[in-house]
Structure formats: C-alpha cells, structure tokens
Design a protein around this motif. Structure first.
Motif, mmCIF file in Angstrom:
data_model
loop_
_atom_site.group_PDB
_atom_site.id
_atom_site.type_symbol
_atom_site.label_atom_id
_atom_site.label_comp_id
_atom_site.label_asym_id
_atom_site.label_seq_id
_atom_site.Cartn_x
_atom_site.Cartn_y
_atom_site.Cartn_z
ATOM 1 N N GLY A 240 0.771 -1.233 0.000
ATOM 2 C CA GLY A 240 0.000 0.000 0.000
ATOM 3 C C GLY A 240 0.804 1.287 0.000
ATOM 4 N N TYR A 241 1.666 1.433 0.993
ATOM 5 C CA TYR A 241 2.404 2.693 1.130
ATOM 6 C C TYR A 241 3.278 2.957 -0.098
ATOM 7 N N SER A 242 3.908 1.900 -0.579
ATOM 8 C CA SER A 242 4.774 2.030 -1.749
ATOM 9 C C SER A 242 3.972 2.434 -2.988
ATOM 10 N N ILE A 243 2.765 1.897 -3.116
ATOM 11 C CA ILE A 243 1.905 2.250 -4.259
ATOM 12 C C ILE A 243 1.599 3.752 -4.230
ATOM 13 N N ILE A 244 1.277 4.243 -3.027
ATOM 14 C CA ILE A 244 0.972 5.684 -2.880
ATOM 15 C C ILE A 244 2.163 6.528 -3.331
ATOM 16 N N LYS A 245 3.354 6.130 -2.858
ATOM 17 C CA LYS A 245 4.557 6.902 -3.188
ATOM 18 C C LYS A 245 4.852 6.861 -4.686
ATOM 19 N N LYS A 246 4.598 5.699 -5.301
ATOM 20 C CA LYS A 246 4.864 5.578 -6.741
ATOM 21 C C LYS A 246 3.916 6.456 -7.560
ATOM 22 N N VAL A 247 2.655 6.524 -7.109
ATOM 23 C CA VAL A 247 1.685 7.374 -7.812
ATOM 24 C C VAL A 247 2.119 8.836 -7.697
ATOM 25 N N MET A 248 2.539 9.219 -6.487
ATOM 26 C CA MET A 248 2.969 10.608 -6.276
ATOM 27 C C MET A 248 4.193 10.932 -7.121
ATOM 28 N N ALA A 249 5.135 9.993 -7.153
ATOM 29 C CA ALA A 249 6.354 10.222 -7.929
ATOM 30 C C ALA A 249 6.030 10.315 -9.425
ATOM 31 N N ALA A 250 5.161 9.420 -9.903
ATOM 32 C CA ALA A 250 4.817 9.408 -11.331
ATOM 33 C C ALA A 250 4.109 10.686 -11.753
ATOM 34 N N SER A 251 3.363 11.267 -10.814
ATOM 35 C CA SER A 251 2.617 12.495 -11.156
ATOM 36 C C SER A 251 3.380 13.747 -10.751
ATOM 37 N N ASN A 252 4.635 13.556 -10.372
ATOM 38 C CA ASN A 252 5.453 14.684 -9.927
ATOM 39 C C ASN A 252 4.799 15.407 -8.748
ATOM 40 N N ASN A 253 4.265 14.637 -7.851
ATOM 41 C CA ASN A 253 3.587 15.124 -6.632
ATOM 42 C C ASN A 253 2.323 15.948 -6.913
ATOM 43 N N GLN A 254 1.819 15.872 -8.132
ATOM 44 C CA GLN A 254 0.609 16.626 -8.468
ATOM 45 C C GLN A 254 -0.635 15.877 -8.026
ATOM 46 N N LEU A 255 -0.559 14.572 -8.115
ATOM 47 C CA LEU A 255 -1.718 13.748 -7.781
ATOM 48 C C LEU A 255 -1.581 13.283 -6.328
ATOM 49 N N GLN A 256 -2.236 13.969 -5.440
ATOM 50 C CA GLN A 256 -2.074 13.638 -4.015
ATOM 51 C C GLN A 256 -3.351 13.008 -3.481
ATOM 52 N N TRP A 257 -3.248 11.712 -3.257
ATOM 53 C CA TRP A 257 -4.383 10.984 -2.688
ATOM 54 C C TRP A 257 -4.481 11.286 -1.204
ATOM 55 N N LYS A 258 -5.707 11.162 -0.689
ATOM 56 C CA LYS A 258 -5.822 10.995 0.754
ATOM 57 C C LYS A 258 -5.412 9.547 0.965
ATOM 58 N N GLU A 259 -4.280 9.363 1.611
ATOM 59 C CA GLU A 259 -3.636 8.048 1.592
ATOM 60 C C GLU A 259 -4.544 6.909 2.063
ATOM 61 N N GLY A 260 -5.383 7.218 3.043
ATOM 62 C CA GLY A 260 -6.259 6.169 3.581
ATOM 63 C C GLY A 260 -7.242 5.635 2.563
ATOM 64 N N SER A 261 -7.526 6.424 1.542
ATOM 65 C CA SER A 261 -8.530 5.988 0.557
ATOM 66 C C SER A 261 -8.027 4.874 -0.346
#
Lengths: 111, 240
Positions: A26-47
């Motif tokens: 989970g946590y790694s997936i969140i970080k990968k999404v953030m990195a891929a979007s250049n920190n533009q796509l910020q999920w509420k991590e719990g979701s």
C-alpha cells in the motif's frame, strides 16, 4: 489541484498499472503514484486501502502477508483478470483523453 | 482469492515511543468503530503509519510531528471507514445466505462427526454390557447439547470477526458435510440390523429425546445468528 472525483475515478487503473509492474504494498503504491505524477496527484492516503480491498474482492488482485523489519506487510500482485481489466481501462482512458483533446483542441490529430 | 498468511513468529515491535504507538492504535480503533476491518487490514493500516513515520523521521522530524503529518495525509477516518464499509461483503445479503448455509453445514458436520464416534462407542458398550448402553444413551443428550452450543458460539464469533473476503474458502465445509453424510449413511446401513436388538428397541424414546433436543438447539442457534445478522444489516442501512 486535481479534483477528488477524478482522483477517485483514476485510482483503479493507477493501482493496476503499478501492480502490473510487479508485487507491491500500500504505502509504496501511494509513493509511486505521487512520484509518477510529480507530486501533483495527491491521494488521501487512507482511501487507497478500500480500493485495494475492492480489487481483491473482485479477484483482480491477490495478496500475501510477509514480515519485514518485524512488521506485517500485505503485498499485492495482479491476477490474470486484473491484467485484462487494466487493458480495458487503458483503452477507456485513452478514448476519454483523445476525446477531450479533440474537443478542446480540434487541430490536434488523434493518434 | 487467496490470502496466504505467512506470519513470522519472530515479530519485532517498531521502535517508536509509547505515545506514538498508542496514538496509532487509537487511530485504527477509531477507523474500526463498526468492525469494518479484519485483523489483516488493521495490520496493513498500522504498517502504513509506521512506513510514513520511518520516512518522515529520517527527514529529521520528531516522532510526534511525523505522526501529525501522517495522520493528516491519511485523510478523514470517517471517510475511509465509510469506503471500507461499502466494499465489505458482510453487508451483502447474498453473502448472508451463504453464511447461513455454511454455518448450518459447519454445525451439522461437527455434530455428525461426533455422532459417528459416539455411536461407535455405544455399539462397543452394547457388546460389552447392556447396562452401559443405557448410561451412554443418557450421556449422549447433554453431550450433543453442549457440543451444538459450543459450535453455535464459535459460529457467531466467526461471523463477527472473520475476514469475510475469504468466505469462498468455507465452501470446503459443505463438501466435508456431504462426505461425512455419505460415510454416516454407509455406516448406518451396515449397523442398522444390529439396532433391532430387543434392549435397544425398548429404549428408543431416549434417542427420540436426544434428537429433539439437538434439532431444537440447531434451530435456536440459527435463529439467534439470523437475528444478529439482521440487526447488523439494519444498523448498516441506517448509517447509509
């Protein structure tokens, strides 16, 4: 800032795409999404976690629990049906992207 | 969809101070107010917070500061909890039916197995001394009663606590039930002629009482389990 609805709609293809590259947690997936979007796509991590549960329930992904550094960590991997679903979703997103591009910028050639 | 639990028994605890550990535990408790999380999911959320803390403390933040940020990034607990509830199959009526069938088969299969063993002993006693037969028959009634009560309690606990995403695995139980039934019928066919002995025929009412007690208990357990599930569903509908 990307809208909440768009983030929610894109969460499944994003998660499946990451898992298509290999097993992850989970946590790694969140970080990968953030990195891929250049920190533009910020999920509420719990979701993310209910999304993973939903995908697992639909048998698109499966999980295994491992102990790392003394912590129980749940790793997810994509199933055959998940890969098929990902292909469908990719095509759908491509179609939407092309349509938006065409309507917003009619001069652009659709590939 | 298999979840292979590969827990290592040598689990080291994360090295954060008690306050941080307790806060994480409280967050998970709050998230799990309506029992929407299984043990595996609680561990997963806990791991998430510790991963975030690891990363933020490595950047030089104090543990408490890191926890505040992690908590903020996680989002509203009510929202996450609501999302979990939406995907929890325990709220699906069809799953309720499966639980009912599986639960019934679970209770039946266990009692069937015990019945087979008790009958075997009973026949053994019968061959040794008829006096023991009567004793054994009388013992059979409370034994069955206690057993089905234990099964019922276990079943209720399983319904409340189990990770229902693994419900499909429980289909093995009806298969076991069928296999045991076949064995039991086969044994009855072989054993039946010896039941015609005059002594046994004389005390058949004890068997009848035993069966009535057992079946009434089955029915009672199923009714209690159904009411419990119905209440959970009503609560869920109100919250929706």
């Amino acid at each position: 800032m990307i809208s909440k609805d768009l983030i929610a709609a894109s969460s499944i293809p994003l998660v499946l795409s990451i898992l298509n590259e290999g097993e992850d947690y989970g946590y790694s997936i969140i970080k990968k999404v953030m990195a891929a979007s250049n920190n533009q796509l910020q999920w509420k991590e719990g979701s993310l976690y209910p999304v993973l549960k939903k995908l697992e329930k639909k048998e698109l992904i499966s999980s295994v629990i491992r102990v790392e550094n003394g912590r129980k960590r749940k790793y997810y991997s994509i199933n055959r049906s998940g890969k098929d679903r990902l292909e469908v979703l990719k095509n759908e997103w491509q179609l939407i992207t092309n349509t938006i591009q065409m309507l917003c910028n009619p001069a652009t050639t659709i590939k | 969809m298999a979840i292979n639990n590969q827990y290592n028994t040598n689990v080291m605890q994360p090295s954060y101070n008690d306050k941080v550990t307790k806060t994480i535990s409280d967050i998970i408790g709050e998230l799990n107010q309506n029992d929407v999380l299984s043990k595996v999911e609680r561990d997963e959320i806990e791991d998430h917070f510790y991963c975030e803390l690891d990363e933020l403390t490595e950047l030089g933040l104090m543990e408490e500061e890191a926890l505040l940020i992690a908590r903020k990034r996680f989002g509203l607990l009510e929202d996450v909890s609501a999302e979990y509830k939406k995907v929890s199959p325990q709220w699906n009526l069809m799953q309720y039916g499966i639980i009912g069938v599986v639960g019934y088969c679970l209770v039946c299969s266990i009692t069937l197995f015990v019945n087979m063993i008790s009958e075997w002993f009973w026949m053994l006693y019968y061959q040794v001394d008829p006096y023991f037969v009567q004793k054994n028959i009388l013992l059979d009634i409370p034994m069955r009663f206690i057993l089905v009560l234990i099964c019922g309690l276990l079943l209720t606990k399983v319904i409340s606590k189990m990770n229902l995403t693994n419900l499909r695995a429980l289909w093995k139980i009806p298969i076991l039930y069928v296999v045991l039934s076949l064995i039991q019928r086969g044994l009855s066919f072989v054993v039946l002629p010896s039941l015609m002995h005059p002594y046994i025929s004389k005390h058949l009412e004890l068997f009848a009482i035993s069966n009535i007690v057992t079946n009434t208990t089955f029915a009672f357990i199923l009714i209690v389990a159904s009411i419990k599930l119905y209440k959970i569903r009503i609560l869920e509908l109100r919250q929706e």
